[in-house]
Design an enzyme around this catalytic site. Sequence first.
Site, short mmCIF file in Angstrom:
data_model
loop_
_atom_site.label_atom_id
_atom_site.label_comp_id
_atom_site.label_asym_id
_atom_site.label_seq_id
_atom_site.Cartn_x
_atom_site.Cartn_y
_atom_site.Cartn_z
N GLY A 124 7.61 0.06 4.89
CA GLY A 124 7.65 -0.65 3.61
C GLY A 124 8.82 -1.60 3.58
N CYS A 158 8.86 4.31 10.12
CA CYS A 158 9.79 3.31 9.62
C CYS A 158 10.33 3.69 8.24
CB CYS A 158 9.14 1.93 9.66
SG CYS A 158 10.34 0.59 9.54
N TYR A 159 9.98 2.96 7.19
CA TYR A 159 10.46 3.34 5.86
C TYR A 159 10.08 4.79 5.55
CZ TYR A 159 11.31 3.09 0.81
OH TYR A 159 11.80 3.30 -0.45
N HIS A 217 6.94 1.39 15.31
CA HIS A 217 5.58 1.31 14.76
C HIS A 217 4.53 1.66 15.81
CE1 HIS A 217 6.50 -0.44 10.81
NE2 HIS A 217 7.56 -0.94 11.44
N GLU A 274 1.49 2.07 15.37
CA GLU A 274 0.17 1.50 15.03
C GLU A 274 -0.04 0.11 15.60
OE1 GLU A 274 2.73 1.97 13.10
OE2 GLU A 274 2.92 0.50 11.49
N SER A 293 -27.09 -12.19 4.08
CA SER A 293 -26.49 -13.52 4.24
C SER A 293 -26.46 -13.95 5.69
CB SER A 293 -25.07 -13.51 3.69
OG SER A 293 -24.24 -12.74 4.55
N GLY A 294 -26.67 -13.01 6.60
CA GLY A 294 -26.51 -13.35 8.01
C GLY A 294 -25.12 -13.01 8.51
N GLY A 295 -24.23 -12.64 7.59
CA GLY A 295 -22.90 -12.19 7.98
C GLY A 295 -22.98 -10.76 8.51
N VAL A 296 -21.85 -10.30 9.07
CA VAL A 296 -21.85 -8.99 9.71
C VAL A 296 -22.15 -7.87 8.71
CG1 VAL A 296 -20.46 -7.38 11.08
CG2 VAL A 296 -20.08 -9.83 11.30
N ASP A 297 -21.46 -7.89 7.57
CA ASP A 297 -21.57 -6.74 6.66
C ASP A 297 -22.99 -6.57 6.11
OD1 ASP A 297 -18.88 -6.57 7.16
OD2 ASP A 297 -18.27 -7.49 5.28
N SER A 298 -23.56 -7.65 5.59
CA SER A 298 -24.89 -7.48 5.01
C SER A 298 -25.92 -7.19 6.10
CB SER A 298 -25.30 -8.68 4.15
OG SER A 298 -25.51 -9.83 4.94
N SER A 299 -25.70 -7.71 7.30
CA SER A 299 -26.63 -7.42 8.40
C SER A 299 -26.59 -5.95 8.79
CB SER A 299 -26.29 -8.26 9.63
OG SER A 299 -26.40 -9.63 9.32
#
Length: 526
Positions: free
Chosen positions: A58, A85-86, A176, A178, A230-236
């Site tokens: 943070g 870290c924080y 870190h 991550e 829509s053809g985007g990743v999420d809706s596909s």
Amino acid sequence: MHDIHDQRLLIVDFGSQYTQLIARRVRECGVYCEIYSYDIDAAFLREFAPQGVILSGGPETVTLGETPRLAQAILNLGVPVLGICYGMQTLAEQLGGRVQESAKREFGHAKVTAEQPSALIGSLGATQISSADVWMSHGDKVIEVPPGFVVTASTSSAPIAAMEDSDRHIYGVQFHPEVTHTANGNALLAVFALEICGCRGDWTAENIIEDAIANVREQVGDDEVVLGLSGGVDSSVVAALLARAIGEQLTCVFVDNGLLRLDERNEVEMAFGKDSGIGNALPLKIKTVDATQEFYQKLAGLEDPEDKRKAIGNTFIDVFEREAKALPAVKWLAQGTIYPDVIESAASKHGNAHVIKSHHNVGGLPERMALGLVEPLRELFKDEVRQIGLVLGLPKSLVFRHPFPGPGLGVRILGEVKPQYADVLRRADAIFIEELRHADLYDAVSQAFAVYLPVKSVGVVGDARRYEHVIALRAVETIDFMTARSARLPYDFIELVANRIINEIAEVSRVVYDVSSKPPATIEWE
Ligand code: XMP
């Protein structure tokens, strides 16, 4: 199968830009986790009942009294805690150690060596005689560990780079794990999640799909569901998932708003249509609506970006609502909401996120149409969505497609949107993307596109003088799209694309490359 959510970690957010990255890495170890603010409600915490807790970094300093602290209720759970870290600093301060403020920040690579045998530090590959690469980003440091703790690692500038109390299972690392710059950082998180917290590691693409299918079936029963594709990743991915879960009960509506990329409508129809391999595997009903005229009428005369976004968003809602109402007895609206959207809206309610641009989605539709919401990706990060898309059989080109904003080319044509501008932009954009793919650069950048600048510039082609508009090319590298830097594409490559655009598109006199970072610029131009 047991519920894949019944083992989970809590990620406590102290405001680090890496908090979501911690969660993504934990999920990559096969362990489900959720992110909550450090002031998490105690009753909710008991109900959430995590197997372990990770505290994020943070921007604040624990040397001041008013800064965020770990809720006692979290320590009272008695489960393993890892502070990063924080997170480590607040553990040290709260449990009786000492933290020193430092004006000088340590930022970048560092080498850690082990001070004591430790499963966490060992997982990095660090011993007392050989070091491991880690990534540091801190000002303050722990100068005295709390009673019961031992120092487990050090670097040349941070004598206490890690600490632990293995009896109480409380751990802290100053670096870190991550971020990918920490070599083997994922091994450290895996040791924490799987060995120390004892999680099973069954959060996998196959299990997520199975779980989502069961949940959707239970939620909608025999009802009809509509999805804006829509053809985007999420809706596909939602479409592919729902096709498996409820098959014929799903109807997808694809709205052509006249602001799509070249051939986009075709590609979506091909990817999901009856004649494609996927179409055969997924019995998808797609209703394509050509609403180009309606969108251009609503956009006529609008120049302000926010006005344009609103016009596009509202017109989409009108068209979609009309089409969905024409379908028989739809009860549910499916949406491709993903976990970062959920975190973002929680953060804005919490008052620590501000809206820079209004992002367009189908907000408001479910209430207006009295539809229930089906959001099978609500718990997932984008990389998980992609993974399950691949497992569901979607083509790689679709799954790894760059993001495309809801308002489409509408925010890539500066000022008033006109059909002839969209036509030019579409062709320029297609050349850019084609060349990126050709040069194997498409996957190396996070997002790339062309922008239409309706300013006139002089050029000369052959003997003729050309006085036409300008195309800007934008390509960025980013992890989370919150910050980004312009991609350092080879000069020769940019020149090649510029030449092709100017030579092949008579309405363009000049091509420029955008080198702005975000912040202060944004990725899109409007
Ligand atoms: P900015 O321009 O805000 O973009 O730096 C960050 C990311 O968000 C995408 N973007 C949008 N996506 N509706 C969307 O669905 C929008 O209105 C919208 N505006 C920007 C942008 O393409 C980039 O990936």
